[in-house]
Write an enzyme that holds these catalytic residues in place. Structure first.
Site, PDB file in Angstrom:
ATOM      1  N   ALA A  25       0.790  -1.212  -0.122  1.00  0.00           N
ATOM      2  CA  ALA A  25       0.056  -0.217  -0.009  1.00  0.00           C
ATOM      3  C   ALA A  25       0.735   1.259   0.026  1.00  0.00           C
ATOM      4  O   ALA A  25       0.336   2.396   0.517  1.00  0.00           O
ATOM      5  CB  ALA A  25      -0.930   0.174   1.196  1.00  0.00           C
ATOM      6  N   ALA A  26       2.139   1.064  -0.674  1.00  0.00           N
ATOM      7  CA  ALA A  26       2.826   2.469  -0.259  1.00  0.00           C
ATOM      8  C   ALA A  26       3.082   3.199  -1.564  1.00  0.00           C
ATOM      9  O   ALA A  26       3.520   4.295  -1.719  1.00  0.00           O
ATOM     10  CB  ALA A  26       4.212   1.633  -0.202  1.00  0.00           C
ATOM     11  N   GLY A  27       2.374   2.764  -2.842  1.00  0.00           N
ATOM     12  CA  GLY A  27       2.348   3.485  -4.033  1.00  0.00           C
ATOM     13  C   GLY A  27       1.653   4.602  -3.910  1.00  0.00           C
ATOM     14  O   GLY A  27       0.529   5.016  -3.061  1.00  0.00           O
ATOM     15  N   ARG A  31      -1.567   6.975 -11.629  1.00  0.00           N
ATOM     16  CA  ARG A  31      -2.593   7.085 -12.648  1.00  0.00           C
ATOM     17  C   ARG A  31      -4.008   7.415 -12.264  1.00  0.00           C
ATOM     18  O   ARG A  31      -4.591   7.765 -12.918  1.00  0.00           O
ATOM     19  CB  ARG A  31      -2.571   5.593 -13.253  1.00  0.00           C
ATOM     20  CG  ARG A  31      -1.422   5.054 -14.071  1.00  0.00           C
ATOM     21  CD  ARG A  31      -1.397   3.748 -14.345  1.00  0.00           C
ATOM     22  NE  ARG A  31      -1.048   2.970 -13.058  1.00  0.00           N
ATOM     23  CZ  ARG A  31      -0.785   1.541 -13.053  1.00  0.00           C
ATOM     24  NH1 ARG A  31      -1.010   0.740 -14.088  1.00  0.00           N
ATOM     25  NH2 ARG A  31      -0.109   1.151 -11.923  1.00  0.00           N
ATOM     26  N   THR A  96       7.113  -3.291  -6.349  1.00  0.00           N
ATOM     27  CA  THR A  96       6.516  -4.164  -5.451  1.00  0.00           C
ATOM     28  C   THR A  96       7.161  -5.073  -4.760  1.00  0.00           C
ATOM     29  O   THR A  96       7.135  -5.699  -3.464  1.00  0.00           O
ATOM     30  CB  THR A  96       5.201  -5.152  -6.053  1.00  0.00           C
ATOM     31  OG1 THR A  96       6.001  -5.462  -7.569  1.00  0.00           O
ATOM     32  CG2 THR A  96       4.092  -4.219  -6.533  1.00  0.00           C
ATOM     33  N   GLY A 118      -3.100  -3.404  -1.748  1.00  0.00           N
ATOM     34  CA  GLY A 118      -4.049  -2.418  -1.438  1.00  0.00           C
ATOM     35  C   GLY A 118      -5.169  -1.847  -2.223  1.00  0.00           C
ATOM     36  O   GLY A 118      -6.138  -1.264  -1.960  1.00  0.00           O
ATOM     37  N   ASP A 119      -4.787  -2.184  -3.602  1.00  0.00           N
ATOM     38  CA  ASP A 119      -5.554  -1.664  -4.383  1.00  0.00           C
ATOM     39  C   ASP A 119      -6.344  -2.511  -5.280  1.00  0.00           C
ATOM     40  O   ASP A 119      -6.932  -2.374  -6.346  1.00  0.00           O
ATOM     41  CB  ASP A 119      -4.842  -0.829  -5.579  1.00  0.00           C
ATOM     42  CG  ASP A 119      -3.693  -1.506  -6.345  1.00  0.00           C
ATOM     43  OD1 ASP A 119      -3.677  -2.866  -5.815  1.00  0.00           O
ATOM     44  OD2 ASP A 119      -3.260  -1.158  -7.465  1.00  0.00           O
ATOM     45  N   ASN A 191      -1.994 -11.890 -13.722  1.00  0.00           N
ATOM     46  CA  ASN A 191      -1.755 -11.841 -12.117  1.00  0.00           C
ATOM     47  C   ASN A 191      -2.512 -11.032 -11.189  1.00  0.00           C
ATOM     48  O   ASN A 191      -2.762  -9.838 -11.948  1.00  0.00           O
ATOM     49  CB  ASN A 191      -0.221 -11.411 -12.092  1.00  0.00           C
ATOM     50  CG  ASN A 191      -0.017 -11.251 -10.721  1.00  0.00           C
ATOM     51  OD1 ASN A 191      -0.211 -11.986  -9.759  1.00  0.00           O
ATOM     52  ND2 ASN A 191       1.203 -10.257 -10.655  1.00  0.00           N
ATOM     53  N   SER A 427     -47.586  28.522  17.236  1.00  0.00           N
ATOM     54  CA  SER A 427     -46.697  28.757  16.140  1.00  0.00           C
ATOM     55  C   SER A 427     -45.871  30.317  16.029  1.00  0.00           C
ATOM     56  O   SER A 427     -46.472  31.170  16.875  1.00  0.00           O
ATOM     57  CB  SER A 427     -47.709  29.114  15.000  1.00  0.00           C
ATOM     58  OG  SER A 427     -48.325  27.664  14.818  1.00  0.00           O
TER      59      SER A 427
HETATM   60  C1  UD1 Z   1       0.572  -5.461 -10.164  1.00  0.00           C
HETATM   61  C2  UD1 Z   1       1.532  -6.396 -10.793  1.00  0.00           C
HETATM   62  C3  UD1 Z   1       0.722  -6.923 -11.884  1.00  0.00           C
HETATM   63  C4  UD1 Z   1      -0.309  -7.331 -11.507  1.00  0.00           C
HETATM   64  C5  UD1 Z   1      -1.400  -6.196 -10.850  1.00  0.00           C
HETATM   65  C6  UD1 Z   1      -2.705  -6.741 -10.331  1.00  0.00           C
HETATM   66  C7  UD1 Z   1       3.846  -6.235 -10.335  1.00  0.00           C
HETATM   67  C8  UD1 Z   1       5.186  -5.585 -10.814  1.00  0.00           C
HETATM   68  N1  UD1 Z   1       2.739  -5.938 -11.192  1.00  0.00           N
HETATM   69  O1  UD1 Z   1       0.894  -4.311 -11.149  1.00  0.00           O
HETATM   70  O2  UD1 Z   1       1.503  -8.014 -12.370  1.00  0.00           O
HETATM   71  O3  UD1 Z   1      -1.353  -7.924 -12.794  1.00  0.00           O
HETATM   72  O4  UD1 Z   1      -0.575  -5.549  -9.907  1.00  0.00           O
HETATM   73  O5  UD1 Z   1      -3.408  -5.643  -9.974  1.00  0.00           O
HETATM   74  O6  UD1 Z   1       3.919  -6.359  -8.982  1.00  0.00           O
HETATM   75  N2  UD1 Z   1       3.367  -0.789  -4.370  1.00  0.00           N
HETATM   76  C9  UD1 Z   1       4.143  -0.492  -3.005  1.00  0.00           C
HETATM   77  N3  UD1 Z   1       5.448  -0.304  -3.206  1.00  0.00           N
HETATM   78  C10 UD1 Z   1       6.015   0.138  -4.408  1.00  0.00           C
HETATM   79  C11 UD1 Z   1       5.057   0.191  -5.755  1.00  0.00           C
HETATM   80  C12 UD1 Z   1       3.772  -0.420  -5.544  1.00  0.00           C
HETATM   81  O7  UD1 Z   1       3.524  -0.875  -2.071  1.00  0.00           O
HETATM   82  O8  UD1 Z   1       7.129   0.451  -4.533  1.00  0.00           O
HETATM   83  C13 UD1 Z   1       1.751  -1.025  -3.745  1.00  0.00           C
HETATM   84  C14 UD1 Z   1       0.862  -0.060  -4.684  1.00  0.00           C
HETATM   85  O9  UD1 Z   1       0.642   0.675  -3.636  1.00  0.00           O
HETATM   86  C15 UD1 Z   1      -0.054  -1.134  -4.984  1.00  0.00           C
HETATM   87  C16 UD1 Z   1       0.554  -2.304  -5.314  1.00  0.00           C
HETATM   88  O10 UD1 Z   1       1.718  -2.164  -4.665  1.00  0.00           O
HETATM   89  O11 UD1 Z   1      -1.118  -1.220  -3.869  1.00  0.00           O
HETATM   90  C17 UD1 Z   1       0.623  -2.827  -6.482  1.00  0.00           C
HETATM   91  O12 UD1 Z   1       1.348  -1.677  -7.315  1.00  0.00           O
HETATM   92  P1  UD1 Z   1       0.900  -1.097  -8.726  1.00  0.00           P
HETATM   93  O13 UD1 Z   1       1.807   0.050  -9.114  1.00  0.00           O
HETATM   94  O14 UD1 Z   1      -0.658  -0.717  -8.673  1.00  0.00           O
HETATM   95  O15 UD1 Z   1       1.182  -2.188  -9.599  1.00  0.00           O
HETATM   96  P2  UD1 Z   1       0.367  -2.607 -10.670  1.00  0.00           P
HETATM   97  O16 UD1 Z   1       1.110  -2.008 -12.124  1.00  0.00           O
HETATM   98  O17 UD1 Z   1      -0.988  -2.850 -10.899  1.00  0.00           O
HETATM   99 CA    CA Z   2      -2.425  -1.819  -9.220  1.00  0.00          CA
END
Ligand code: UD1
Ligand code: CA
Length: 485
Positions: A25-27, A31, A96, A118-119, A191, A427
């Protein structure tokens, strides 16, 4: 970095569970084009992350749940503090895979870890449990929950190993959307971003991840190939319902998942005995509770922690936020109700406005264009038309006449009004607080009440009426004569 000091004594480890849950949940959520952290964006009336935490908390104890936070970490931590989960900070968001590296210490006492995103908020407890069961039964090092949604665009794709022409449940590699080459893009199995790992091989090999990809990030998805090449079992488990693993990366997806979640909520309520005539037109938050045989008419919003009893009718265009509503309550159209309590058999509206702290007694009536705030209206009391009641304690069987106003504010301070049982307020009266109307008292219409009224007394606070016979016709004649000159 916040690491729990006593991870090995963690209750679920002691209980022999050995499973932790990590939620990514750090991202930043680039987008979404937002100034707020992605996981705090809401669907079904609560943050994305709160949905995931709720599902996770039904699988392991909150003390074994670790949210990896980074972007606006303090805000995320504050919003989720009440859940009792742990937090691990990822100071720079480098992917991730990098996020999981931060949890190495936190996971030291655990045998396995389930990784959630987290998403990906619609994930159900049963599915998480299914992943856990499959993972342990099969002695897998990495289990990937996969799905085949109608549109796989944007997701990482699963490439399974083949036994001859037949796809096995072993995974060869995961390829991110951006890195798909040639006919790889036709691959429909995605995935979900939900995994189970055996902790030991995960951290024995995680340092083999590199950031050599177009995003320059450490991808957790690359662990599939890394672990496989090191001779570990990497398995895919397909989700029964691809809707559950849809992710939120854009505002459009946020709205789509909100709609799915609310549709699911409405179906659950209907299955349990609530009538909702046009579910598509109603917004009912995830945590709302509604009793049997209550009827929700079209275009109603029921928000937050609202609880509604049985046999109620909520008519159209009402917005109800964090209210406790009893049984057999009628809410007529267009009411706005917030942080209030409404007793059995009460009737409100049309167009009533209950502001926070209103407590409407059993069988009481609040009518059109009546506003209440921090006010208790006793059992069977009525305020039916055009009234403001603020900071008031009103007893039972009281009648508040049309246009009554409690003057509770002098520009600096607020003062209370007390109206005892059985009082009749005529009233258009103004009750200048602090003031008390004793039991059974009677207030003449259009009175300005500035002093306490004793029990059973009549209070009249206005000038006496004077009739001057012929005055109007004389005045008219004079004015006409003036005009002719
Ligand atoms: C990711 C997967 C993808 C999968 C998809 C499913 C990777 C590289 N890709 O892509 O294969 O189909 O999820 O929804 O994992 N986050 C962190 N720290 C970071 C980066 C991300 O905690 O440095 C968290 C984000 O907050 C998010 C989650 O990891 O909750 C997924 O990151 P996101 O960038 O949304 O990955 P996707 O591009 O959706
Ligand atoms: Ca995502």
């Amino acid at each position: 970095m916040s690491q729990p000091k006593s991870v090995p004594e963690n209750p679920s480890v002691a209980a022999g569970g050995g499973f932790a849950i990590v939620i990514l949940a750090a991202g930043k959520g680039t987008r979404l084009k937002s100034r707020h952290p992605k996981v705090l964006h809401q669907i079904g009336g609560k943050p994305l992350l709160a949905h995931v935490v709720a599902a996770a908390s039904r699988v392991v104890a909150p003390a074994s749940i670790f949210a990896i936070i980074g972007h606006e970490a303090d805000r995320v931590r504050a919003e989720l503090a009440a859940t009792g989960i742990q937090f691990v900070e990822q100071l720079e968001q480098r992917g991730t895979g990098h996020a999981i590296m931060q949890a190495r210490q936190a996971l030291a006492g655990f045998a396995h870890v389930l990784v959630l995103s987290g998403d990906v908020p619609l994930i159900q407890t049963e599915t998480i449990t299914r992943v856990r069961y499959f993972h342990t039964q099969r002695g897998s090092a990495m289990t990937i929950l996969t799905a085949e949604p109608p549109d796989p665009t944007g997701y990482g794709r699963i490439f399974r190993k083949y036994a001859g022409a037949v796809a096995s449940d072993e995974v060869d590699r995961i390829v991110e959307q951006k890195s798909l080459r040639g006919d790889e893009a036709a691959q429909r199995e995605i995935n979900s971003g939900i995994y189970a790992f055996a902790v030991e091989p995960l951290f024995a090999h995680i340092d083999k991840l590199t950031a050599e990809n177009s995003a320059g990030e450490f991808y957790l998805t690359d662990m599939a190939a890394v672990l496989g090449q090191a001779g570990n079992k990497v398995l895919a488990l397909r989700a029964e319902d691809s809707n559950e693993v849809l992710g939120v990366n854009t505002r459009v997806e946020l709205a789509e998942l909100d709609a799915k979640l609310r549709a699911r909520k409405a179906r659950e309520l209907m299955a349990a005995g609530t009538t909702i005539f046009r579910p598509d037109s109603c917004d009912i938050d995830s945590d709302v509770e509604i009793g049997t045989d209550t009827v929700i008419e079209p275009f109603v919003q029921i928000i937050g922690k609202t609880k509604i009893g049985a046999d109620c009718r909520i008519r159209s265009y009402s917005v109800i936020t964090n209210c406790q509503i009893g049984n057999k309550v009628l809410i007529r159209p267009g009411c706005i109700l917030e942080d209030s309590v409404i007793g059995d058999g009460a009737q409100l509206g049309p167009y009533s406005h209950l502001r926070p702290g209103s407590d409407i007694g059993e069988g009481a009536h609040v009518g059109n264009f009546v506003e209440t705030k921090k006010t208790k209206l006793g059992k069977g009391s009525k305020a039916n038309h055009l009234t403001y009641l603020g900071d008031a304690v009103i007893g039972e069987g009281v009648n508040i006449g049309a246009g009554t106003i409690t003057c509770n504010y002098d520009g600096v301070n607020k003062y209370g009004t007390t109206i005892e049982d059985g009082v009749f307020v005529g009233s258009d009266s103004t009750l200048v607080a602090p003031v008390k109307l004793g039991k059974g008292a009677y207030v003449g219409a259009a009175s300005c009440i500035t002093e306490d009224v004793p029990a059973d007394a009549l209070a009249v606070g206005r000038g006496r009426q004077v009739n001057k016979p012929g005055w109007a016709s004389e005045k008219r004649a004079k004015m006409l004569a003036q005009k002719r000159k």
